[in-house]
Design a protein around this motif. Structure first.
Motif, PDB file in Angstrom:
ATOM      1  N   ILE A 254       0.810  -1.223   0.000  1.00 13.36           N
ATOM      2  CA  ILE A 254       0.000   0.000   0.000  1.00 13.36           C
ATOM      3  C   ILE A 254       0.843   1.272   0.000  1.00 13.36           C
ATOM      4  CG2 ILE A 254      -0.235   0.037   2.518  1.00 13.36           C
ATOM      5  CD1 ILE A 254      -2.919   1.009  -0.128  1.00 13.36           C
ATOM      6  N   TYR A 255       2.023   1.252   0.618  1.00 18.66           N
ATOM      7  CA  TYR A 255       2.889   2.429   0.627  1.00 18.66           C
ATOM      8  C   TYR A 255       3.323   2.792  -0.784  1.00 18.66           C
ATOM      9  CZ  TYR A 255       7.598   4.605   0.983  1.00 18.66           C
ATOM     10  OH  TYR A 255       8.715   5.376   0.798  1.00 18.66           O
ATOM     11  N   SER A 256       3.906   1.836  -1.499  1.00 15.45           N
ATOM     12  CA  SER A 256       4.367   2.127  -2.858  1.00 15.45           C
ATOM     13  C   SER A 256       3.195   2.283  -3.824  1.00 15.45           C
ATOM     14  CB  SER A 256       5.312   1.026  -3.339  1.00 15.45           C
ATOM     15  OG  SER A 256       4.821  -0.248  -3.037  1.00 15.45           O
ATOM     16  N   PHE A 257       2.099   1.569  -3.578  1.00 16.96           N
ATOM     17  CA  PHE A 257       0.896   1.697  -4.406  1.00 16.96           C
ATOM     18  C   PHE A 257       0.399   3.143  -4.403  1.00 16.96           C
ATOM     19  CE2 PHE A 257      -3.756   1.819  -4.646  1.00 16.96           C
ATOM     20  CZ  PHE A 257      -4.038   1.029  -5.749  1.00 16.96           C
ATOM     21  N   THR A 258       0.244   3.719  -3.221  1.00 17.70           N
ATOM     22  CA  THR A 258      -0.290   5.078  -3.120  1.00 17.70           C
ATOM     23  C   THR A 258       0.704   6.115  -3.620  1.00 17.70           C
ATOM     24  OG1 THR A 258      -1.735   4.462  -1.288  1.00 17.70           O
ATOM     25  CG2 THR A 258      -1.230   6.799  -1.522  1.00 17.70           C
ATOM     26  N   LEU A 259       1.987   5.947  -3.292  1.00 19.83           N
ATOM     27  CA  LEU A 259       2.989   6.903  -3.765  1.00 19.83           C
ATOM     28  C   LEU A 259       3.069   6.891  -5.286  1.00 19.83           C
ATOM     29  CD1 LEU A 259       5.197   8.949  -3.292  1.00 19.83           C
ATOM     30  CD2 LEU A 259       6.815   7.061  -2.923  1.00 19.83           C
ATOM     31  N   THR A 260       2.956   5.712  -5.877  1.00 15.60           N
ATOM     32  CA  THR A 260       2.966   5.607  -7.340  1.00 15.60           C
ATOM     33  C   THR A 260       1.770   6.327  -7.935  1.00 15.60           C
ATOM     34  OG1 THR A 260       4.157   3.514  -7.292  1.00 15.60           O
ATOM     35  CG2 THR A 260       2.892   3.990  -9.282  1.00 15.60           C
ATOM     36  N   LEU A 261       0.574   6.105  -7.386  1.00 19.45           N
ATOM     37  CA  LEU A 261      -0.615   6.799  -7.873  1.00 19.45           C
ATOM     38  C   LEU A 261      -0.491   8.305  -7.678  1.00 19.45           C
ATOM     39  CD1 LEU A 261      -3.670   4.583  -6.837  1.00 19.45           C
ATOM     40  CD2 LEU A 261      -2.666   4.881  -9.101  1.00 19.45           C
ATOM     41  N   LEU A 318      17.617  15.171  -8.018  1.00 15.85           N
ATOM     42  CA  LEU A 318      16.771  14.595  -6.978  1.00 15.85           C
ATOM     43  C   LEU A 318      16.189  15.670  -6.066  1.00 15.85           C
ATOM     44  CD1 LEU A 318      15.757  11.889  -5.810  1.00 15.85           C
ATOM     45  CD2 LEU A 318      17.752  11.897  -4.296  1.00 15.85           C
ATOM     46  N   LYS A 319      14.856  15.782  -6.072  1.00 11.44           N
ATOM     47  CA  LYS A 319      14.161  16.757  -5.233  1.00 11.44           C
ATOM     48  C   LYS A 319      13.669  16.155  -3.926  1.00 11.44           C
ATOM     49  CE  LYS A 319      12.090  19.295  -9.138  1.00 11.44           C
ATOM     50  NZ  LYS A 319      10.778  19.715  -9.737  1.00 11.44           N
ATOM     51  N   LEU A 320      13.127  14.938  -4.030  1.00  8.11           N
ATOM     52  CA  LEU A 320      12.479  14.310  -2.883  1.00  8.11           C
ATOM     53  C   LEU A 320      12.925  12.861  -2.726  1.00  8.11           C
ATOM     54  CD1 LEU A 320       8.745  15.440  -3.348  1.00  8.11           C
ATOM     55  CD2 LEU A 320      10.287  16.201  -1.543  1.00  8.11           C
ATOM     56  N   THR A 321      13.297  12.510  -1.522  1.00  4.51           N
ATOM     57  CA  THR A 321      13.483  11.102  -1.156  1.00  4.51           C
ATOM     58  C   THR A 321      12.480  10.816  -0.059  1.00  4.51           C
ATOM     59  OG1 THR A 321      15.849  11.183  -1.666  1.00  4.51           O
ATOM     60  CG2 THR A 321      15.066   9.341  -0.310  1.00  4.51           C
ATOM     61  N   ILE A 322      11.596   9.884  -0.330  1.00  2.00           N
ATOM     62  CA  ILE A 322      10.496   9.602   0.587  1.00  2.00           C
ATOM     63  C   ILE A 322      10.706   8.231   1.210  1.00  2.00           C
ATOM     64  CG2 ILE A 322       7.984   9.359   0.799  1.00  2.00           C
ATOM     65  CD1 ILE A 322       7.797  11.138  -1.741  1.00  2.00           C
ATOM     66  N   SER A 323      10.563   8.161   2.528  1.00  2.00           N
ATOM     67  CA  SER A 323      10.746   6.901   3.242  1.00  2.00           C
ATOM     68  C   SER A 323       9.487   6.573   4.030  1.00  2.00           C
ATOM     69  CB  SER A 323      11.946   6.997   4.191  1.00  2.00           C
ATOM     70  OG  SER A 323      12.068   5.819   4.964  1.00  2.00           O
ATOM     71  N   GLY A 324       9.127   5.297   4.017  1.00  2.00           N
ATOM     72  CA  GLY A 324       7.972   4.834   4.784  1.00  2.00           C
ATOM     73  C   GLY A 324       8.062   3.342   4.966  1.00  2.00           C
ATOM     74  N   GLY A 325       7.010   2.751   5.511  1.00  2.00           N
ATOM     75  CA  GLY A 325       6.977   1.305   5.665  1.00  2.00           C
ATOM     76  C   GLY A 325       7.613   0.798   6.944  1.00  2.00           C
ATOM     77  N   MET A 326       8.613   1.536   7.461  1.00  2.00           N
ATOM     78  CA  MET A 326       9.272   1.188   8.718  1.00  2.00           C
ATOM     79  C   MET A 326      10.039   2.418   9.181  1.00  2.00           C
ATOM     80  SD  MET A 326      12.528  -1.157   7.511  1.00  2.00           S
ATOM     81  CE  MET A 326      13.199  -1.215   9.180  1.00  2.00           C
TER      82      MET A 326
END
Length: 550
Positions: A254-261, A318-326
């Motif tokens: 769901i993390y990568s799913f939503t970020l991709t959308l 590179l403008k944004l590096t986004i981290s999630g999931g843990m």
């Protein structure tokens, strides 16, 4: 431009508007191939038309989408939603037993997967409600020459691995068809938009890191609300149609799913990486794409920074590096800044929230926090009696907002336990500071009770991971003879000279006595969930069975 405006009532609307605005500009890329916004719109229509005219599938029926990061994923996602089907995301690496469990629990009548399908995987179909099996090969949406080359490459790898080229057979009561045939047949049919689009759009099974996986029912309203909330932040740092997202994380999460959308919704070119473990291929892709946005997770970011080829890349785009999931550790945040010159924007979310609750804004990042709640999202910190706690105190995190799930699939009791009067009990422990930044302490179920004292595994892991010779670590609680728990520490050394005594001394110097792990075990790797999060539950189960982690 906001990612999603009030005139977007469905994912179908979103795709149509993007196709009209961006035409044949690249929407998704994969191993040298691309599909444009308009082409994606056409193919999704064909898939939906095939469902409506060639099957007896009805709106509300479930379709299991079990694909890696390939362009076909997006065609099926949008096509299925245009036909009113509920998409069930699934990891393509699941065992036959795990796949069977998802098929039975979801009641999926259609199943989309890569060909050839292994006989042991196909053997589970007769035990489920599946009536349609749709298969696709890796290169199916590429140009003719490249499609043949990619599909041949897959076959050669299968032969080298001793797996053979032929898949299993399905029963006569299951219709098997290839995705290219579906799209060809659908091209001669007319898609009829679904009148009513209520109910779940996505059946997203939780990771099961602290217990059995549950299917969270996410509506299109919840998904689009989360995209709109994130869009309020994103519009300040991006330009529509000019961004490039490098996506190495699996779309079925769901993390990568939503970020991709999200990036797709602002006209970005999303480059899908099918296997982030192939580091050299990922680095070559970076060099070619020059991404402006990267989706990452703590262990992946660590691994990349340790590669000499990665360190030599140009990071100026590179403008944004986004981290999630843990949780993002301090050491990784520092390492990333040293290598790339940029900061990591960590966010917080969970499947039940579609998933994002809060995020650090670029230029306002506070490492160790997950930022401020999104617009329209309320966060409360409550005690065990569900009373509000003062600012800065740790307690249970409750969330309210338009992105919440409808409930758990066929689990009414579990739904009533976590959803109460519009609020979701996240199961996490955290605190809010005076500026509204949220800090995640740990999962409530993973807190360790040592002689009446609460020990948070994440706190210990963050401190111990700062040791220069510790690559990564994990902490779990194990029962002891007096009815309490003892702490066991698992360490992946970065240096072969590191000793258990050195680790214990490091802990004693920095931790209160009751927080010092009683036992320390070295291992080559830690068990992980598909997204890359350390699975403490599995570590605990191995320890209780007396088995070592390799």
């Amino acid at each position: 431009m906001k990612a999603v405006g009030p005139d977007v009532a469905s994912l179908s609307d979103l795709l149509l508007q993007l196709a009209q605005r961006f035409g044949e500009r690249p929407a998704f890329g994969h191993m040298g191939g691309v599909i444009g916004f308009a082409e994606l719109d056409r193919r999704a229509r064909r898939f939906a038309a095939w469902v409506q005219h060639e099957t007896d599938l009805l709106p509300g029926d479930r379709i299991l989408l079990q694909l890696p990061n390939v362009m076909q994923y997006m065609v099926v996602l949008f096509g299925a939603r245009r036909a009113g089907l509920v998409v069930v995301n699934a990891n393509p690496m699941l065992s036959s037993e795990e796949t069977a469990g998802l098929l039975r629990d979801s009641g999926a009548r259609a199943w989309v997967t890569l060909a050839p399908v292994a006989p042991e995987q196909l053997s589970v179909a007769p035990t489920s409600q599946v009536n349609y099996l749709i298969t696709t090969e890796l290169g199916d949406l590429h140009s003719v020459a490249r499609r043949q080359w990619l599909n041949l490459l897959v076959r050669l790898k299968r032969l080298k691995a001793g797996r053979g080229l032929r898949g299993g057979r399905v029963g006569s009561d299951i219709i098997q068809v290839s995705l290219p045939d579906v799209l060809q047949i659908g091209a001669g049919r007319v898609w009829r938009p679904v009148v009513s689009n209520t109910g779940p759009a996505l059946l997203q099974y939780t990771g099961g890191t602290t217990g059995p996986a549950k299917g969270a029912m996410l509506s299109e309203k919840a998904l689009l609300s989360n995209l709109a909330q994130l869009g309020v932040v994103l519009q300040l740092y991006t330009e529509p149609g000019r961004e490039r997202l490098l996506q190495p994380l699996p779309l079925y999460h769901i993390y990568s799913f939503t970020l991709t959308l999200l990036m797709f919704s602002v006209g970005a070119h999303v480059e899908l990486i099918p296997d982030p473990r192939r580091t050299r291929a990922l680095i070559r892709c970076w060099d070619r794409l020059e991404p402006t946005v990267l989706a990452g997770i703590n262990p992946l970011l660590t691994h990349l920074c340790q590669q000499p080829e990665f360190q030599r890349l140009d990071f100026s785009s590179l403008k944004l590096t986004i981290s999630g999931g843990m949780a993002l550790t301090y050491s990784v945040a520092r390492l990333w800044r040293d290598v790339t010159g940029g900061e990591i924007c960590e966010g917080y979310g969970l499947t039940e929230c579609s998933p994002v609750v809060s995020v650090n804004r670029p230029g306002q990042v506070r490492v160790g926090t997950v930022g401020k709640p999104l617009a329209g999202t309320e966060v409360r910190i409550l005690d065990v009696d569900r009373q509000p706690l003062p600012t800065g105190e740790s307690g249970n995190i409750w969330v309210r907002g338009p992105q919440l799930m409808e409930g758990y699939w066929h689990q009414r009791k579990e739904t009533e336990e976590v959803l109460q009067q519009g609020w979701l009990d996240t199961g996490d422990i955290g605190q809010l500071d005076v500026d509204g930044y949220l800090k995640i302490i740990d999962r409530r179920k993973e807190i360790i009770n040592v002689s009446g004292f609460k020990v948070y595994p994440s706190e210990l892991e963050s401190i111990i991971a700062s040791h220069p010779d510790v690559l990564e670590c994990a902490v779990v609680g194990l029962p002891d003879s007096d009815g309490n728990e003892q702490i066991r520490l698992y360490v992946v050394p970065a240096n072969s000279s590191l000793s258990i005594r050195q680790v214990r001394d490091y802990c004693r110097e920095r931790l209160t006595a009751y927080k010092v792990p009683r036992t320390v075990e070295f291992c080559r790797a830690l068990p992980r969930t598909p997204i890359g999060k350390v699975c403490r539950r599995q570590l605990r189960e191995l320890a209780l069975r007396g088995r070592a982690v390799h």
